[in-house]
Scaffold this motif. Structure first.
Motif, PDB file in Angstrom:
ATOM      1  N   HIS A  76       0.823  -1.201   0.000  1.00 35.58           N
ATOM      2  CA  HIS A  76       0.000   0.000   0.000  1.00 35.58           C
ATOM      3  C   HIS A  76       0.859   1.255   0.000  1.00 35.58           C
ATOM      4  CE1 HIS A  76      -3.387  -2.561   1.897  1.00 35.58           C
ATOM      5  NE2 HIS A  76      -3.525  -2.504   0.598  1.00 35.58           N
ATOM      6  N   MET A  77       1.945   1.233   0.770  1.00 34.19           N
ATOM      7  CA  MET A  77       2.830   2.396   0.798  1.00 34.19           C
ATOM      8  C   MET A  77       3.459   2.627  -0.572  1.00 34.19           C
ATOM      9  SD  MET A  77       2.737   3.947   3.650  1.00 34.19           S
ATOM     10  CE  MET A  77       4.198   4.935   3.595  1.00 34.19           C
ATOM     11  N   GLN A  78       3.901   1.562  -1.214  1.00 36.48           N
ATOM     12  CA  GLN A  78       4.500   1.691  -2.548  1.00 36.48           C
ATOM     13  C   GLN A  78       3.473   2.202  -3.550  1.00 36.48           C
ATOM     14  OE1 GLN A  78       7.785   1.221  -3.276  1.00 36.48           O
ATOM     15  NE2 GLN A  78       7.287   2.048  -5.272  1.00 36.48           N
ATOM     16  N   TYR A  79       2.247   1.663  -3.472  1.00 36.32           N
ATOM     17  CA  TYR A  79       1.181   2.103  -4.377  1.00 36.32           C
ATOM     18  C   TYR A  79       0.912   3.594  -4.175  1.00 36.32           C
ATOM     19  CZ  TYR A  79      -3.449   2.843  -6.295  1.00 36.32           C
ATOM     20  OH  TYR A  79      -4.503   3.361  -6.992  1.00 36.32           O
ATOM     21  N   ASN A  80       0.779   4.019  -2.920  1.00 37.04           N
ATOM     22  CA  ASN A  80       0.511   5.437  -2.644  1.00 37.04           C
ATOM     23  C   ASN A  80       1.646   6.323  -3.135  1.00 37.04           C
ATOM     24  OD1 ASN A  80      -1.977   5.027  -1.471  1.00 37.04           O
ATOM     25  ND2 ASN A  80      -1.147   4.840   0.589  1.00 37.04           N
ATOM     26  N   ARG A  81       2.888   5.891  -2.931  1.00 39.13           N
ATOM     27  CA  ARG A  81       4.040   6.664  -3.389  1.00 39.13           C
ATOM     28  C   ARG A  81       4.010   6.820  -4.914  1.00 39.13           C
ATOM     29  NH1 ARG A  81       7.996   3.571  -1.139  1.00 39.13           N
ATOM     30  NH2 ARG A  81       7.413   4.338   0.884  1.00 39.13           N
ATOM     31  N   ASP A  82       3.764   5.707  -5.603  1.00 39.90           N
ATOM     32  CA  ASP A  82       3.702   5.764  -7.066  1.00 39.90           C
ATOM     33  C   ASP A  82       2.545   6.632  -7.537  1.00 39.90           C
ATOM     34  OD1 ASP A  82       5.877   4.103  -7.207  1.00 39.90           O
ATOM     35  OD2 ASP A  82       4.718   2.294  -7.669  1.00 39.90           O
ATOM     36  N   TRP A  83       1.392   6.528  -6.869  1.00 42.89           N
ATOM     37  CA  TRP A  83       0.211   7.303  -7.243  1.00 42.89           C
ATOM     38  C   TRP A  83       0.490   8.799  -7.121  1.00 42.89           C
ATOM     39  CZ3 TRP A  83      -3.351  10.662  -5.078  1.00 42.89           C
ATOM     40  CH2 TRP A  83      -4.569  10.785  -5.760  1.00 42.89           C
ATOM     41  N   TYR A  84       1.077   9.198  -5.986  1.00 46.59           N
ATOM     42  CA  TYR A  84       1.387  10.623  -5.798  1.00 46.59           C
ATOM     43  C   TYR A  84       2.438  11.096  -6.798  1.00 46.59           C
ATOM     44  CZ  TYR A  84      -1.435  11.314  -1.644  1.00 46.59           C
ATOM     45  OH  TYR A  84      -2.490  11.437  -0.790  1.00 46.59           O
ATOM     46  N   LYS A  85       3.415  10.249  -7.096  1.00 47.17           N
ATOM     47  CA  LYS A  85       4.454  10.615  -8.060  1.00 47.17           C
ATOM     48  C   LYS A  85       3.826  10.867  -9.435  1.00 47.17           C
ATOM     49  CE  LYS A  85       8.072   8.073  -7.646  1.00 47.17           C
ATOM     50  NZ  LYS A  85       9.020   6.954  -7.784  1.00 47.17           N
ATOM     51  N   ARG A  86       2.937   9.960  -9.861  1.00 51.21           N
ATOM     52  CA  ARG A  86       2.276  10.137 -11.168  1.00 51.21           C
ATOM     53  C   ARG A  86       1.415  11.386 -11.183  1.00 51.21           C
ATOM     54  NH1 ARG A  86       0.769   4.562 -10.643  1.00 51.21           N
ATOM     55  NH2 ARG A  86       2.394   3.308 -11.555  1.00 51.21           N
ATOM     56  N   ASN A  87       0.648  11.599 -10.123  1.00 49.72           N
ATOM     57  CA  ASN A  87      -0.207  12.791 -10.081  1.00 49.72           C
ATOM     58  C   ASN A  87       0.605  14.076 -10.080  1.00 49.72           C
ATOM     59  OD1 ASN A  87      -2.665  11.639 -10.317  1.00 49.72           O
ATOM     60  ND2 ASN A  87      -3.106  11.598  -8.137  1.00 49.72           N
ATOM     61  N   PHE A  88       1.726  14.078  -9.368  1.00 51.36           N
ATOM     62  CA  PHE A  88       2.581  15.263  -9.374  1.00 51.36           C
ATOM     63  C   PHE A  88       3.116  15.524 -10.769  1.00 51.36           C
ATOM     64  CE2 PHE A  88       6.737  17.291  -9.069  1.00 51.36           C
ATOM     65  CZ  PHE A  88       6.385  18.457  -8.437  1.00 51.36           C
ATOM     66  N   THR A  89       3.544  14.468 -11.451  1.00 48.62           N
ATOM     67  CA  THR A  89       4.068  14.612 -12.807  1.00 48.62           C
ATOM     68  C   THR A  89       3.000  15.167 -13.742  1.00 48.62           C
ATOM     69  OG1 THR A  89       5.589  12.772 -12.449  1.00 48.62           O
ATOM     70  CG2 THR A  89       5.143  13.379 -14.735  1.00 48.62           C
ATOM     71  N   ILE A  90       1.810  14.613 -13.670  1.00 50.68           N
ATOM     72  CA  ILE A  90       0.712  15.078 -14.528  1.00 50.68           C
ATOM     73  C   ILE A  90       0.391  16.541 -14.231  1.00 50.68           C
ATOM     74  CG2 ILE A  90      -1.769  14.825 -14.958  1.00 50.68           C
ATOM     75  CD1 ILE A  90      -1.322  11.773 -14.580  1.00 50.68           C
ATOM     76  N   THR A  91       0.323  16.897 -12.953  1.00 43.68           N
ATOM     77  CA  THR A  91       0.014  18.277 -12.570  1.00 43.68           C
ATOM     78  C   THR A  91       1.114  19.226 -13.048  1.00 43.68           C
ATOM     79  OG1 THR A  91      -1.158  17.456 -10.632  1.00 43.68           O
ATOM     80  CG2 THR A  91      -0.534  19.776 -10.623  1.00 43.68           C
ATOM     81  N   PHE A  92       2.359  18.804 -12.912  1.00 45.63           N
ATOM     82  CA  PHE A  92       3.484  19.631 -13.368  1.00 45.63           C
ATOM     83  C   PHE A  92       3.407  19.863 -14.872  1.00 45.63           C
ATOM     84  CE2 PHE A  92       7.879  19.882 -14.965  1.00 45.63           C
ATOM     85  CZ  PHE A  92       8.268  21.047 -14.336  1.00 45.63           C
ATOM     86  N   LEU A  93       3.121  18.799 -15.635  1.00 42.89           N
ATOM     87  CA  LEU A  93       3.018  18.938 -17.094  1.00 42.89           C
ATOM     88  C   LEU A  93       1.835  19.821 -17.493  1.00 42.89           C
ATOM     89  CD1 LEU A  93       3.886  15.280 -18.150  1.00 42.89           C
ATOM     90  CD2 LEU A  93       5.339  17.312 -18.345  1.00 42.89           C
ATOM     91  N   MET A  94       0.724  19.677 -16.775  1.00 42.71           N
ATOM     92  CA  MET A  94      -0.438  20.531 -17.056  1.00 42.71           C
ATOM     93  C   MET A  94      -0.090  22.001 -16.789  1.00 42.71           C
ATOM     94  SD  MET A  94      -3.517  18.178 -15.519  1.00 42.71           S
ATOM     95  CE  MET A  94      -4.630  19.547 -15.401  1.00 42.71           C
ATOM     96  N   GLY A  95       0.678  22.241 -15.739  1.00 45.08           N
ATOM     97  CA  GLY A  95       1.110  23.607 -15.429  1.00 45.08           C
ATOM     98  C   GLY A  95       1.994  24.176 -16.521  1.00 45.08           C
ATOM     99  N   GLN A  96       2.898  23.359 -17.050  1.00 44.34           N
ATOM    100  CA  GLN A  96       3.759  23.813 -18.143  1.00 44.34           C
ATOM    101  C   GLN A  96       2.933  24.178 -19.372  1.00 44.34           C
ATOM    102  OE1 GLN A  96       6.576  20.556 -18.552  1.00 44.34           O
ATOM    103  NE2 GLN A  96       8.202  21.902 -17.838  1.00 44.34           N
ATOM    104  N   VAL A  97       1.964  23.329 -19.708  1.00 42.81           N
ATOM    105  CA  VAL A  97       1.108  23.606 -20.871  1.00 42.81           C
ATOM    106  C   VAL A  97       0.345  24.908 -20.662  1.00 42.81           C
ATOM    107  CG1 VAL A  97      -0.931  22.801 -22.131  1.00 42.81           C
ATOM    108  CG2 VAL A  97       0.908  21.202 -21.595  1.00 42.81           C
TER     109      VAL A  97
END
Length: 86
Positions: free
Chosen positions: A47-68
Motif C-alpha cells: 500500500h505504501m509503494q502504491y501510494n508513493r507511485d500514485w502521488y508521483k504520477r499525479n505530481f508529474t501530470i500536474t506539473f506537465l499541465m502547469g507547463q502547458v
C-alpha cells in the motif's frame, strides 16, 4: 496461507463460502474488523509503494499541465502584444 488463497480465488469467481447447512457463511463486524486489520498489516508495504507511485504520477501530470498552461498563457500574451503593435 493455502486456505486464504483458496478462499480468495473462490470469492474472485463469485462463489461464496458456505457452512455445513449450505447457507452462506457470514462474518460479524468484529471478525471483519480483525480480518481487515490483518489484511492491512500484511500488505502495508504494498500500500505504501502504491501510494508513493500514485502521488508521483499525479505530481508529474500536474506539473506537465502547469507547463502547458504557462506556454499557452505566454503565447496568448505575445499574440496580444503583436495585435496592439500593428
Amino acid at each position: 496461507e493455502k486456505e486464504e488463497f483458496i478462499y480468495s480465488r473462490l470469492k474472485a469467481k463469485g462463489l461464496e463460502i458456505r457452512d455445513d447447512t449450505g447457507k452462506k457463511a457470514t462474518l460479524n463486524a468484529e471478525e471483519m474488523a480483525d480480518f481487515y486489520k490483518d489484511f492491512l498489516s500484511k500488505n502495508f508495504r504494498k500500500h505504501m509503494q502504491y501510494n508513493r507511485d500514485w502521488y508521483k504520477r499525479n505530481f508529474t501530470i500536474t506539473f506537465l499541465m502547469g507547463q502547458v498552461a504557462l506556454v499557452r498563457a505566454l503565447r496568448w500574451l505575445r499574440w496580444k502584444k503583436k495585435k496592439v503593435g500593428d
